[in-house]
Design a protein around this motif. Structure first.
Motif, PDB file in Angstrom:
ATOM      1  N   LEU A  66       0.781  -1.186  -0.160  1.00  0.00           N
ATOM      2  CA  LEU A  66      -0.020   0.066   0.023  1.00  0.00           C
ATOM      3  C   LEU A  66       0.959   1.155  -0.083  1.00  0.00           C
ATOM      4  N   SER A  67       1.882   1.185   0.713  1.00  0.00           N
ATOM      5  CA  SER A  67       2.773   2.330   0.703  1.00  0.00           C
ATOM      6  C   SER A  67       3.377   2.797  -0.397  1.00  0.00           C
ATOM      7  N   ARG A  68       3.884   1.627  -1.041  1.00  0.00           N
ATOM      8  CA  ARG A  68       4.668   1.829  -2.449  1.00  0.00           C
ATOM      9  C   ARG A  68       3.657   2.361  -3.465  1.00  0.00           C
ATOM     10  N   ARG A  69       2.549   1.727  -3.449  1.00  0.00           N
ATOM     11  CA  ARG A  69       1.539   2.060  -4.434  1.00  0.00           C
ATOM     12  C   ARG A  69       1.024   3.480  -4.341  1.00  0.00           C
ATOM     13  N   ILE A  70       0.784   3.972  -2.960  1.00  0.00           N
ATOM     14  CA  ILE A  70       0.199   5.295  -2.890  1.00  0.00           C
ATOM     15  C   ILE A  70       1.259   6.053  -3.289  1.00  0.00           C
ATOM     16  N   ASN A  71       2.737   6.100  -3.011  1.00  0.00           N
ATOM     17  CA  ASN A  71       3.973   6.770  -3.647  1.00  0.00           C
ATOM     18  C   ASN A  71       4.078   6.955  -4.915  1.00  0.00           C
ATOM     19  N   GLU A  72       3.503   5.765  -5.561  1.00  0.00           N
ATOM     20  CA  GLU A  72       3.733   5.844  -7.298  1.00  0.00           C
ATOM     21  C   GLU A  72       2.550   6.302  -8.219  1.00  0.00           C
ATOM     22  N   LEU A  73       1.432   6.335  -7.316  1.00  0.00           N
ATOM     23  CA  LEU A  73       0.131   6.604  -8.287  1.00  0.00           C
ATOM     24  C   LEU A  73       0.273   7.917  -8.518  1.00  0.00           C
TER      25      LEU A  73
END
Length: 409
Positions: free
Chosen positions: A83-90
């Protein structure tokens, strides 16, 4: 939607249905992300914002414990690290587009609302709020050696005395000045812009006059003016001056109206405005309503825990800004759709409490009226004081004694 079907849905499902996320399920957008689509990611973070989940460890606990939530989001399992990685990349543009779609829904709901009476109309209040960041983790957001922050530049629509919502936001680092954010937020409109001193800039103000943009802005001191015409002010009112002037030492600006008034504490306010149609008293009332945006910033920081940042990376923070604003908009849509007279905070508390209950139970709870009502604060006759019972364990001293130092023999 069929009322019987709606009543059977749980509260979270209905809140998430207000999100127009059909475009987010596109296979091209979700290439290599079949386990957690962008739609599911957004729904998880909106749920987290509603529930005030303050850390990724709380994400893990809540999602494992509440299978109903996972079913609503259509995700079987997910790790907090993902979740942390995806919200930073979105891509923030995706959330910005989603935010504007929800705003369009609210614009439809409030289309018949005429703003503030009398004759003032709808307002667009422009201001920015700061979010402090840990300096050792966010050097990219340094404003000074001691200050690390980002800003959210906001345009707040005041559709009625008790209905207001952001219709445009601009994320930035802390070095962006308020008037620079205003360049994006201030557009030609029939509604009146209200701004504080941070937006005072003679060049920009002159452009607003040329474009016939309605505005009320507080002026900084000192400034030079050329008086073209003085208008009569009501005797005994708080209005101290009403005049047609040209601002600036060179007197190169277009003429503008200057209204000066005193507040209840005797503080003098100087306002520049392009609203020639309102009485001076109403101009002062327009500016006083600027406080609505300060209350809005306080609300999102306290009620949504917006001060608790999930990321220290730029894109992650920008995404959280849009998530928080979308959550606020959903709460307001719930209030308008249920026609509840409860406050926004009460609506949000009920959503949290009934999040896995049926929509029917939720609306019944909103409509609940206590059988006993308070008669207000009553004067209670003094009663004789009772002796306090301390029990047998605590150490109690009735009066503090002067400490006596004992010498070692």
């Amino acid at each position: 939607m069929n009322r019987s079907i709606l009543s059977q849905k749980n509260v979270l499902s209905q809140c998430l249905d207000y999100l127009p996320t059909e475009d987010l399920a596109c296979p091209i957008l979700n290439y290599n992300n079949s386990k957690l689509t962008i739609e599911a990611l957004v729904k998880i973070f909106v749920t987290a914002q509603i529930q005030k989940w303050e850390s990724y460890s709380v994400f893990d606990i809540e999602l494992r414990a509440k299978k109903e939530l996972m079913k609503c989001i259509d995700v079987e399992s997910i790790s907090s690290s993902q979740l942390s990685r995806r919200i930073n990349e979105l891509d923030t543009a995706i959330l910005q587009k989603l935010f504007l779609k929800v705003v369009a829904q609210l614009n439809f709901h409030t289309r018949s609302m005429v703003g503030l009476p009398p004759y003032i109309g709808r307002l667009r209040i422009v201001d920015a709020t700061r979010l402090g960041l840990p300096a050792f983790l966010s050097s990219w957001a340094n404003v000074s050696k001691e200050n690390t922050a980002v800003k959210m530049h906001t345009r707040l629509i005041v559709a009625s005395p008790d209905v207001h919502y952001p219709d445009k936001i601009v994320p930035s680092n802390g070095k962006v000045q308020d008037h620079e954010g205003g360049d994006i937020l201030i557009e030609v409109s029939d509604e009146t812009y209200v701004m504080d001193r941070g937006y005072m800039d003679f060049y920009r103000m002159n452009e607003w006059i040329k474009k016939d943009i309605k505005c009320v802005i507080r002026l900084r001191d000192p400034f030079k003016i050329k008086v073209l015409e003085e208008y009569e002010v009501p005797t005994g009112s708080n209005i101290k001056r009403d005049a047609k002037v040209i601002l600036g030492a060179g007197a190169k600006m277009e003429p503008i109206r200057l209204v000066e008034f005193e507040d209840e504490k005797g503080r003098l306010y100087r306002l520049a405005t392009t609203r020639w149609d309102l009485e001076a008293q109403y101009i002062s009332e327009v500016y006083k309503n600027r406080w609505i945006i300060e209350l809005f910033f306080k609300w999102i920081k306290q009620s949504l825990r917006f001060v608790k940042i999930w990321s220290t990376k730029p894109q992650g923070i920008w995404n959280q800004m849009f998530i928080a604003m979308i959550t606020y908009l959903i709460t307001l849509i719930v209030k308008l759709n249920t026609k509840s007279d409860k406050t926004m905070l009460d609506i949000l508390k009920h959503i949290r409490a009934y999040i896995c209950n049926s929509w029917k139970q939720f609306t019944a709870a909103l409509a609940y009226k206590p059988k006993k009502t308070s008669k207000g604060r009553q004067k209670i006759p003094e009663k004789p004081k009772k002796d306090v019972v301390y029990g047998s364990v605590a150490l109690i001293v009735d009066k503090r004694k002067k400490r006596i130092k004992k010498k070692i023999k």
